[in-house]
Design a protein around this motif. Structure first.
Motif, PDB file in Angstrom:
ATOM      1  N   PRO A  42       0.940  -1.151  -0.063  1.00  0.00           N
ATOM      2  CA  PRO A  42       0.047   0.068  -0.084  1.00  0.00           C
ATOM      3  C   PRO A  42       0.690   1.201  -0.087  1.00  0.00           C
ATOM      4  O   PRO A  42       1.826   1.413   0.682  1.00  0.00           O
ATOM      5  CB  PRO A  42      -0.886   0.015   1.432  1.00  0.00           C
ATOM      6  N   GLY A  43       0.532   2.052  -1.013  1.00  0.00           N
ATOM      7  CA  GLY A  43       1.149   3.494  -1.013  1.00  0.00           C
ATOM      8  C   GLY A  43       2.570   3.574  -1.875  1.00  0.00           C
ATOM      9  O   GLY A  43       3.014   4.364  -2.005  1.00  0.00           O
ATOM     10  N   GLY A  64       4.437  -6.623   1.548  1.00  0.00           N
ATOM     11  CA  GLY A  64       3.288  -5.923   2.082  1.00  0.00           C
ATOM     12  C   GLY A  64       2.877  -6.135   3.242  1.00  0.00           C
ATOM     13  O   GLY A  64       2.419  -5.134   4.163  1.00  0.00           O
TER      14      GLY A  64
END
Length: 466
Positions: free
Chosen positions: A386-387, A461
């Motif tokens: 994420p990101g 992740g």
């Protein structure tokens, strides 16, 4: 103790004294020992010399005699190497840049930090056959020319292209050896060397080991910025630029065509050399690979580095330096000081490989495999981390350069990733100064297959989430 006491008697007394002291404690001065034990200065000197030979004390002229190791606290099975911290005053060899700062990788870890291609991608059968043929030559174990075998230099000159001739080629033991030779030959210790920011950590290590001071020059999507390069030359007086114009490590950037001439013009106007690291010439993903800078350089501005190790196998330690003019004579001299020549059987094997149609087939197949792996890993990182932001999808090379979300510490994430069974490289290692943001370099060549790439991204992740 009277005047007839021997130096051996005094040495025994001093051993008892040292046994009650701590490492680094100072012994009484020679004058104090002469007075306390009522012996002559020569007797004291012989006793101190005996203890120094045993490693129990160390003498520092003008300062005194100090407890070193051994007799302190009884038996010492492992010895005491703390004295080396004082002796190794030269800090130019940066162990953090050449080694893995997180230590050995645990078994079962997915290697997304590797700089070599997986064994399944290597031309091992062709390499083994070539080495076997080379070893059977009557002259296989004769001394090779210092510059390299003439036939191999001819093939390497043809690969580089342009007006490069075999006389412009010096065979080296891989690309890292070539970098080390070039840095020491071109620039004087203490001088600045301009480098891309970010850049290859082991090039930074080689430059610092040569006594040079790396000065970073930023990149953008089109490669090294010529405006900032000109400013850096003017401000520092540097006479050397190290750069990777094609599939730059770690970003994968390719220097834009219009900037290639600008870079050479700026360097020439500054009276400087350009050290072109062309490690990824054979690592394109199927598209056109730009000509090396040296191919269009007639004035000797470019010192070119190439290597067969990355597209071949880790132990195919064959590289080359390409240059014109007095700088080549300087590099040949450094090579003679280092190791005389590269082992002949390995050169013969490299010549066999490069002269065979199988090499071109291997390079094409490798490019297709790397392109597919790159796409799989890029999709998995965007899905699982994420990101995370890709700075661009490279068209060559072995790595993705991933920008992390704001507030994430790349070093802490790399450590956490190890605990989750995946190895990645913290981006801070690739900057000569403070990093501009948190990044990871994530490789897609060393993993076994696409499934490992996808699983590695998932584990990364998870580490970020935790």
């Amino acid at each position: 103790m009277n005047d007839s006491s021997t130096s051996g008697d005094l040495a025994d007394s001093l051993r008892a004294l040292v046994a009650g002291l701590a490492v680094g404690d100072r012994l009484p001065s020679s004058r104090e020992l002469t007075s306390q034990y009522r012996v002559g200065p020569a007797t004291v000197a012989r006793a101190i010399a005996a203890l120094a030979a045993e490693g129990a004390v160390v003498t520092r002229p003008g300062s005194g005699t100090y407890v070193a190791r051994g007799l302190v606290g009884g038996d010492d099975d492992g010895g005491d190497t703390d004295w080396q911290t004082v002796a190794l005053t030269d800090r130019t060899v940066d162990t953090h840049l050449v080694g893995d700062p997180l230590g050995p990788v645990p078994a079962g870890t997915i290697p997304l930090d590797g700089g070599y291609i997986h064994r399944s991608l290597q031309p091992t059968r062709a390499l083994s056959a070539a080495l076997a043929r080379a070893a059977r030559r009557p002259d296989a174990w004769d001394r090779a020319p210092a510059g390299g075998l003439s036939a191999l230099r001819t093939v390497l000159a043809r690969i580089v292209g342009g007006t490069v001739t075999p006389d412009d080629v010096l065979v080296t033991a891989g690309g890292q050896s070539a970098l080390s030779i070039a840095f020491r030959a071109v620039a004087a210790p203490g001088s600045p060397v301009l480098v891309e920011s970010p850049t290859y950590p082991r090039a930074l290590a080689a430059a610092r080991a040569a006594g040079l001071r790396p000065v970073p020059v930023p990149l953008d999507a089109a490669g090294l910025r010529p405006d900032l390069l000109a400013d850096a030359f003017a401000m520092t007086g540097a006479r050397l630029l190290y750069c990777q114009p094609t599939f730059q490590n770690p970003t994968g950037t390719v220097l834009a065509p219009e900037r290639r001439r600008q870079i050479l013009d700026i360097a020439r106007a500054s009276g400087a050399f350009v050290l072109e690291d062309d490690f990824a010439r054979h690592l394109g993903h199927g598209g056109a690979v730009p000509r090396p800078l040296v191919a269009d350089d007639r004035d000797g501005t470019v010192v070119h580095v190439t290597s067969l190790t990355k597209p071949g196998a880790p132990s195919l330690r064959i590289g080359a330096l390409v240059a014109r003019g007095p700088v080549m004579e300087r590099m040949r001299a450094v090579r003679l000081v280092d190791d005389f020549f590269v082992t002949r059987p390995l050169q013969e094997a490299a010549l066999e490989i490069l002269s065979s149609p199988s090499w071109d087939r291997h390079v094409r197949a490798l490019g297709a495999a790397l392109r597919a792996r790159c796409a799989v890993l890029a999709d998995a990182v965007l899905l699982e981390v994420p990101g995370a932001t890709l700075t661009g999808l490279p068209t060559g090379g072995l790595h993705l350069w991933v920008r992390l979300p704001s507030g994430v510490d790349d070093g802490a994430l790399a450590r956490a990733a190890r605990q989750h069974g995946v190895a990645v490289s913290a981006g801070r290692r690739y900057f000569a100064a403070e990093p501009t943001a948190a990044h990871l370099r994530i490789g897609f060549a060393a993993a076994a297959d696409h499934a490992e790439l996808t699983e590695g991204a998932r584990r990364l992740g998870t580490a970020l989430g935790d």
